[in-house]
Design a protein around this motif. Structure first.
Motif, PDB file in Angstrom:
ATOM      1  N   ASP A   1       0.832  -1.220  -0.059  1.00  0.00           N
ATOM      2  CA  ASP A   1       0.054   0.014   0.007  1.00  0.00           C
ATOM      3  C   ASP A   1       1.057   1.242  -0.064  1.00  0.00           C
ATOM      4  N   GLU A   2       2.099   1.089  -0.341  1.00  0.00           N
ATOM      5  CA  GLU A   2       3.161   2.260  -0.583  1.00  0.00           C
ATOM      6  C   GLU A   2       2.274   3.388  -1.512  1.00  0.00           C
ATOM      7  N   ARG A   3       2.194   4.583  -1.005  1.00  0.00           N
ATOM      8  CA  ARG A   3       1.852   5.566  -1.666  1.00  0.00           C
ATOM      9  C   ARG A   3       2.760   6.779  -1.765  1.00  0.00           C
ATOM     10  N   THR A   4       2.675   7.530  -2.695  1.00  0.00           N
ATOM     11  CA  THR A   4       3.516   8.605  -2.871  1.00  0.00           C
ATOM     12  C   THR A   4       2.813   9.837  -3.545  1.00  0.00           C
ATOM     13  N   GLN A   5       3.544  11.039  -3.511  1.00  0.00           N
ATOM     14  CA  GLN A   5       2.676  12.102  -3.836  1.00  0.00           C
ATOM     15  C   GLN A   5       4.054  13.058  -4.571  1.00  0.00           C
ATOM     16  N   VAL A   6       4.002  13.511  -5.913  1.00  0.00           N
ATOM     17  CA  VAL A   6       4.891  14.456  -6.300  1.00  0.00           C
ATOM     18  C   VAL A   6       4.760  15.773  -5.662  1.00  0.00           C
ATOM     19  N   ILE A   7       5.778  16.390  -5.209  1.00  0.00           N
ATOM     20  CA  ILE A   7       5.744  17.696  -4.718  1.00  0.00           C
ATOM     21  C   ILE A   7       6.560  18.639  -5.432  1.00  0.00           C
TER      22      ILE A   7
ATOM     23  N   PHE B   1       8.745  24.436   7.379  1.00  0.00           N
ATOM     24  CA  PHE B   1       8.803  23.855   6.164  1.00  0.00           C
ATOM     25  C   PHE B   1       8.324  22.411   6.041  1.00  0.00           C
ATOM     26  N   THR B   2       8.713  21.857   7.106  1.00  0.00           N
ATOM     27  CA  THR B   2       8.661  20.222   6.776  1.00  0.00           C
ATOM     28  C   THR B   2       7.168  19.844   7.159  1.00  0.00           C
ATOM     29  N   ASP B   3       6.639  20.701   8.181  1.00  0.00           N
ATOM     30  CA  ASP B   3       5.273  20.362   8.801  1.00  0.00           C
ATOM     31  C   ASP B   3       4.297  20.395   7.615  1.00  0.00           C
ATOM     32  N   PRO B   4       4.268  21.747   7.134  1.00  0.00           N
ATOM     33  CA  PRO B   4       3.255  22.145   5.998  1.00  0.00           C
ATOM     34  C   PRO B   4       3.575  21.533   4.648  1.00  0.00           C
ATOM     35  N   LEU B   5       4.824  20.885   4.410  1.00  0.00           N
ATOM     36  CA  LEU B   5       5.107  19.957   3.280  1.00  0.00           C
ATOM     37  C   LEU B   5       4.304  18.575   3.557  1.00  0.00           C
ATOM     38  N   ALA B   6       4.697  17.965   4.831  1.00  0.00           N
ATOM     39  CA  ALA B   6       3.809  16.676   5.101  1.00  0.00           C
ATOM     40  C   ALA B   6       2.155  17.054   4.919  1.00  0.00           C
ATOM     41  N   LEU B   7       1.913  17.946   5.451  1.00  0.00           N
ATOM     42  CA  LEU B   7       0.436  18.401   5.540  1.00  0.00           C
ATOM     43  C   LEU B   7      -0.387  18.475   3.994  1.00  0.00           C
TER      44      LEU B   7
ATOM     45  N   ALA C   1      -3.282  16.140   0.139  1.00  0.00           N
ATOM     46  CA  ALA C   1      -3.426  15.877  -1.401  1.00  0.00           C
ATOM     47  C   ALA C   1      -3.516  14.519  -1.892  1.00  0.00           C
ATOM     48  N   ASP C   2      -2.688  13.692  -1.206  1.00  0.00           N
ATOM     49  CA  ASP C   2      -3.108  12.226  -1.213  1.00  0.00           C
ATOM     50  C   ASP C   2      -4.600  11.731  -1.041  1.00  0.00           C
ATOM     51  N   THR C   3      -4.801  12.188   0.097  1.00  0.00           N
ATOM     52  CA  THR C   3      -6.379  11.817   0.332  1.00  0.00           C
ATOM     53  C   THR C   3      -7.327  12.103  -0.294  1.00  0.00           C
ATOM     54  N   LEU C   4      -7.300  13.487  -0.743  1.00  0.00           N
ATOM     55  CA  LEU C   4      -8.194  14.112  -1.761  1.00  0.00           C
ATOM     56  C   LEU C   4      -7.992  13.511  -3.113  1.00  0.00           C
ATOM     57  N   GLU C   5      -6.957  13.076  -3.389  1.00  0.00           N
ATOM     58  CA  GLU C   5      -6.603  12.579  -4.925  1.00  0.00           C
ATOM     59  C   GLU C   5      -7.388  11.288  -5.044  1.00  0.00           C
ATOM     60  N   GLU C   6      -7.184  10.465  -3.883  1.00  0.00           N
ATOM     61  CA  GLU C   6      -8.077   9.119  -3.939  1.00  0.00           C
ATOM     62  C   GLU C   6      -9.356   9.317  -3.897  1.00  0.00           C
ATOM     63  N   GLN C   7      -9.795  10.245  -2.981  1.00  0.00           N
ATOM     64  CA  GLN C   7     -11.457  10.394  -2.896  1.00  0.00           C
ATOM     65  C   GLN C   7     -11.951  11.033  -4.025  1.00  0.00           C
ATOM     66  N   PHE C   8     -11.280  11.807  -4.780  1.00  0.00           N
ATOM     67  CA  PHE C   8     -11.862  12.635  -5.878  1.00  0.00           C
ATOM     68  C   PHE C   8     -11.340  12.125  -7.426  1.00  0.00           C
TER      69      PHE C   8
END
Length: 135
Positions: free
Chosen positions: A38-44, A111-117, A122-129
């Motif tokens: 279930d490895e998920r990634t996100q391009v940032i 920087f790191t906290d907003p990056l992770a958020l 985005a990962d959650t919304l991408e899956e949902q929508f």
């Protein structure tokens, strides 16, 4: 952090850089999961922006899917209910989440906290929508 160069050096050291130009770095943000299948990634996409020709900022952006393939009203309503660290925009043909931070006084956790958020939202919304993990 004080400059784009400082942030870029940190990002190259800490993240999986998949592309880089002078004022842009693309990373592959990988989420920690217990199940390897279930490895998920996100391009940032990290972009250096200059406000009033003197103040450096970093924009954190990530695509979720094609704007033409989503109910934008429903997506924006969900972002309004569930997001605290980003806004949505259409850039080119894609719906993206993005967040911007001034570099001059930036602490690494700012920087790191907003990056992770942004990545997680985005990962959650991408899956949902958009029904998958395409970005």
């Amino acid at each position: 952090m004080a400059t784009w160069g400082d942030l870029a050096a940190y990002v190259r050291d800490q993240y999986d850089v998949i592309a880089q130009e002078d004022d842009e770095i693309r990373i592959l943000f990988t989420f920690d999961h217990l199940d390897e299948e279930d490895e998920r990634t996100q391009v940032i996409i990290l972009v250096r922006e200059v406000l009033d020709r003197k103040h450096e900022w970093v924009q954190i952006a990530t695509p979720m899917g094609l704007a033409s393939a989503v109910d934008l009203k429903a997506l924006l309503e969900e972002i309004g209910h569930s997001s605290i660290a980003c806004g949505a925009a259409i850039m080119g043909e894609h719906v993206v989440l993005r967040h911007s931070l001034p570099l001059q006084t930036l602490d690494i956790h700012e920087f790191t906290d907003p990056l992770a958020l942004v990545a997680g939202t985005a990962d959650t919304l991408e899956e949902q929508f958009f029904g998958g993990d395409n970005y």
